[in-house]
Write a protein that holds these residues in place. Sequence first.
Motif, mmCIF file in Angstrom:
data_model
loop_
_atom_site.group_PDB
_atom_site.id
_atom_site.type_symbol
_atom_site.label_atom_id
_atom_site.label_comp_id
_atom_site.label_asym_id
_atom_site.label_seq_id
_atom_site.Cartn_x
_atom_site.Cartn_y
_atom_site.Cartn_z
ATOM 1 N N CYS A 1 0.828 -1.210 0.000
ATOM 2 C CA CYS A 1 0.000 0.000 0.000
ATOM 3 C C CYS A 1 0.863 1.262 0.000
ATOM 4 N N LEU A 2 2.004 1.206 0.677
ATOM 5 C CA LEU A 2 2.898 2.361 0.709
ATOM 6 C C LEU A 2 3.566 2.583 -0.647
ATOM 7 N N LEU A 3 3.703 1.525 -1.426
ATOM 8 C CA LEU A 3 4.194 1.691 -2.790
ATOM 9 C C LEU A 3 3.163 2.428 -3.636
ATOM 10 N N GLU A 4 1.892 2.208 -3.325
ATOM 11 C CA GLU A 4 0.806 2.905 -4.022
ATOM 12 C C GLU A 4 0.706 4.355 -3.552
ATOM 13 N N ASN A 5 0.819 4.551 -2.244
ATOM 14 C CA ASN A 5 0.733 5.903 -1.670
ATOM 15 C C ASN A 5 1.673 5.999 -0.473
ATOM 16 N N PRO A 6 2.887 6.507 -0.680
ATOM 17 C CA PRO A 6 3.880 6.571 0.401
ATOM 18 C C PRO A 6 3.521 7.523 1.526
ATOM 19 N N LYS A 7 2.470 8.331 1.322
ATOM 20 C CA LYS A 7 2.082 9.306 2.343
ATOM 21 C C LYS A 7 0.690 9.013 2.911
ATOM 22 N N LEU B 1 13.473 -0.293 5.722
ATOM 23 C CA LEU B 1 12.310 0.100 4.929
ATOM 24 C C LEU B 1 12.119 1.607 4.950
ATOM 25 N N VAL B 2 12.188 2.200 6.136
ATOM 26 C CA VAL B 2 11.939 3.641 6.231
ATOM 27 C C VAL B 2 13.108 4.429 5.654
ATOM 28 N N SER B 3 14.311 3.874 5.726
ATOM 29 C CA SER B 3 15.461 4.530 5.090
ATOM 30 C C SER B 3 15.268 4.567 3.572
ATOM 31 N N ASN B 4 14.764 3.470 3.020
ATOM 32 C CA ASN B 4 14.484 3.422 1.581
ATOM 33 C C ASN B 4 13.391 4.422 1.208
ATOM 34 N N ALA B 5 12.388 4.533 2.072
ATOM 35 C CA ALA B 5 11.299 5.482 1.813
ATOM 36 C C ALA B 5 11.828 6.910 1.786
ATOM 37 N N LEU B 6 12.772 7.219 2.677
ATOM 38 C CA LEU B 6 13.335 8.563 2.733
ATOM 39 C C LEU B 6 14.341 8.804 1.617
ATOM 40 N N ALA C 1 13.717 7.662 -1.345
ATOM 41 C CA ALA C 1 12.800 7.912 -2.458
ATOM 42 C C ALA C 1 12.188 9.309 -2.371
ATOM 43 N N ASP C 2 11.880 9.746 -1.147
ATOM 44 C CA ASP C 2 11.292 11.071 -0.938
ATOM 45 C C ASP C 2 11.784 11.596 0.400
ATOM 46 N N GLU C 3 12.778 12.444 0.343
ATOM 47 C CA GLU C 3 13.443 12.926 1.553
ATOM 48 C C GLU C 3 12.565 13.829 2.415
ATOM 49 N N ARG C 4 11.429 14.273 1.866
ATOM 50 C CA ARG C 4 10.537 15.170 2.609
ATOM 51 C C ARG C 4 9.234 14.501 3.036
ATOM 52 N N ASN C 5 9.198 13.194 2.994
ATOM 53 C CA ASN C 5 8.004 12.455 3.408
ATOM 54 C C ASN C 5 7.929 12.452 4.931
ATOM 55 N N PHE C 6 7.138 13.379 5.483
ATOM 56 C CA PHE C 6 7.126 13.515 6.938
ATOM 57 C C PHE C 6 6.505 12.317 7.631
ATOM 58 N N HIS C 7 5.669 11.557 6.916
ATOM 59 C CA HIS C 7 5.137 10.314 7.492
ATOM 60 C C HIS C 7 6.282 9.342 7.756
ATOM 61 N N ASN D 1 21.092 17.245 0.764
ATOM 62 C CA ASN D 1 20.261 18.388 0.353
ATOM 63 C C ASN D 1 20.126 19.346 1.525
ATOM 64 N N PHE D 2 20.858 20.448 1.446
ATOM 65 C CA PHE D 2 20.863 21.398 2.548
ATOM 66 C C PHE D 2 19.481 22.005 2.794
ATOM 67 N N SER D 3 18.636 22.017 1.771
ATOM 68 C CA SER D 3 17.291 22.599 1.889
ATOM 69 C C SER D 3 16.249 21.602 2.401
ATOM 70 N N ASN D 4 16.690 20.435 2.841
ATOM 71 C CA ASN D 4 15.760 19.419 3.346
ATOM 72 C C ASN D 4 15.312 19.797 4.758
ATOM 73 N N TYR D 5 14.224 20.569 4.823
ATOM 74 C CA TYR D 5 13.771 21.058 6.136
ATOM 75 C C TYR D 5 13.317 19.926 7.048
ATOM 76 N N SER D 6 12.866 18.804 6.472
ATOM 77 C CA SER D 6 12.452 17.663 7.303
ATOM 78 C C SER D 6 13.640 17.081 8.068
ATOM 79 N N ALA D 7 14.784 17.008 7.386
ATOM 80 C CA ALA D 7 15.999 16.510 8.041
ATOM 81 C C ALA D 7 16.463 17.475 9.129
ATOM 82 N N TRP D 8 16.352 18.774 8.844
ATOM 83 C CA TRP D 8 16.727 19.772 9.854
ATOM 84 C C TRP D 8 15.811 19.681 11.075
#
Length: 227
Positions: free
Chosen positions: A104-110, A135-140, A142-148, A178-185
């Motif tokens: 399901c997360l492959l269908e909708n990661p958020k 798994l969650v490292s792979n998700a991030l 794929a999308d470094e700003r996926n707050f879920h 990515n210095f602009s990755n506010y989720s990582a900050w």
Amino acid sequence: LSSSAVMHGRPRSYKHKLKDPSAQESYKKKVDAIRNGTGLVLQCRKQQRYDPVVMDASAKLLKVVPEIYTIWNFRREALTPVFEAGGEPAQKASNTELALTQACLLENPKSYSTWHHRKWVVLKGMCNLEAELRLVSNALDADERNFHAWNYRQFVVRLMKRPLQEELLYSEDKVAQNFSNYSAWHYRSILLHRLHCTADGAGAEHASISAELQGLHVGTGADALSI
């Protein structure tokens, strides 16, 4: 592309596809099938009917539309007695739900509902937490700003009792990518607070703040040059 057509730098193409008459017809059929399937599962829920046929139907429905939270509720109601009984059936149920949520997360990661259900399964204590971290490292990746995914990472890290310093290094890598990755900050600010805003960490707080400011100064300059 206009801002309305882009989300975090990723183009939205589904709206354009629906302008095609054949796509509209296909979409209508899909909506009707989802509506009918949801109605069937909810009727079985009223009857407290949790047989394999209905469980399989609910899984197929969720793979198409992971956000139907009432269907996830149905599955939790069905599986709670299984987990409470324990043993091989419980382990099989855990494996099944982990596989389903991953699909399901492959269908909708958020998907809020999917991440919530996965947490529920993981808390039953029958899964490999190292695998969850991968798994969650792979998700991030794929999308470094996926707050879920960032929230789920915090959840897994706490369960693992993973050293905060290791997560600090992970956040540092993400910022370097990515210095602009506010989720990582944001995640980094949480980690620093947990590490240093305690009686034991008071002595290191000043040095930590100085290091962060230095990193911001260097990173901001590099980011500006790249514009």
